[in-house]
Enzyme design. Sequence first.
Site, PDB file in Angstrom:
ATOM      1  CB  CYS A 133      -0.929  -0.023   1.213  1.00  0.00           C
ATOM      2  SG  CYS A 133      -1.963   1.449   1.328  1.00  0.00           S
ATOM      3  CB  CYS A 136      -0.723   2.533   4.074  1.00  0.00           C
ATOM      4  SG  CYS A 136      -2.147   1.798   3.286  1.00  0.00           S
ATOM      5  CG  ASP A 137       3.142   1.214   4.354  1.00  0.00           C
ATOM      6  OD1 ASP A 137       2.640   1.650   5.408  1.00  0.00           O
ATOM      7  OD2 ASP A 137       3.008   0.040   3.971  1.00  0.00           O
TER       8      ASP A 137
END
Length: 307
Positions: A133, A136-137
């Site tokens: 992701c 997200c990261d």
Amino acid sequence: MPMYDVIIIGGGPAGLTAGLYNARARLNVLLLERLAPGGQVLTTDSVENYPGFPDGISGFELMDRMKTQAEKFGLKIQSEDVTGLELSPKRKAVLTGGGTLETKAIILCCGATWKRLGIEGEDHLMGKGVSFCATCDGPFYRNQEVAVIGGGDTAVEEAIFLTRFVSKVHLVHRRDKLRATKVLQERAMSHEKIEFIWDSVPVKILGEKGVEGIELKNVKTQSVFRKNVQGVFVFIGTLPNTDIVKGLIRLDENGFVVTDDNMQTSVRGVFAAGDIRSKLFRQISTAVGEGATASYAVEKYLENFAG
Ligand code: NAP
């Protein structure tokens, strides 16, 4: 125990659309979702090809709007992990961690999960540099170098997104032609922070406490080489979430659910929509259309339901 008209399993675009339509048709409908509704779209930074949003919209906002709209018309959404199904013509049971639910019809909208590489280092470094992701990261890799694996829409789109943070993206693809849509290809190819590594596959992710590099093999020359990167983002496609229906309904050779044009599966009263279906094109727009079709097919099925 209450008997629902229809239980929708999965709260991505297909499930929320089916829920919206079935709630507006005043059916006794329940949507079950393991965590929060939204599905894989939640991890997409900007959705640019869903009609109606010329400037794009974040995956999170789009799904939040779909959920709000469905709930406005009375869709009940419950957080449950579905563990199995019992399918007989008159009664269908949905087994969950919280008990058994009975329903006349089911719409499977369970979607798909990211495929893994299955190489050394992938499991052990998951969450420590190996990610599925970018939204997200990505911000953790400010001014660092990362590898993105894959040549489809997801890999190329996420590689472009990662350039906001990182100093360089090494896009590793096993062939010398991308599968991604042309407009994405053009954007990636002209991006100064994206470097392509063609005809190559990862063989090992290196590092102990965090990712330190990746070992790659050129599939044409068989030569093995190393790239020093701090993150590895894997976007090599998806696998359908069909564990609960294996052995119960017909799946294609890749494990996706086979339906007819009305989203009816091989078991009467069980329908499927979205990424879980066997089909050509997995998009938010196709999932939405299938969710609407499945909801209408359920209404027709219930009109003839003997009970
Ligand atoms: P995908 O289209 O299946 O692409 C997967 C990519 O990973 C392919 O390039 C494939 O290589 C490569 N690959 C597969 N297995 C591999 C392995 N073991 N090792 C190395 N590489 C491997 O998956 P996706 O990109 O996630 O897209 C899924 C669906 O969602 C598609 O229908 C796509 O169009 C759609 N989608 C659309 C958008 C958008 O329109 N904005 C965004 C995201 C996703 P090959 O090319 O050699 O097969």
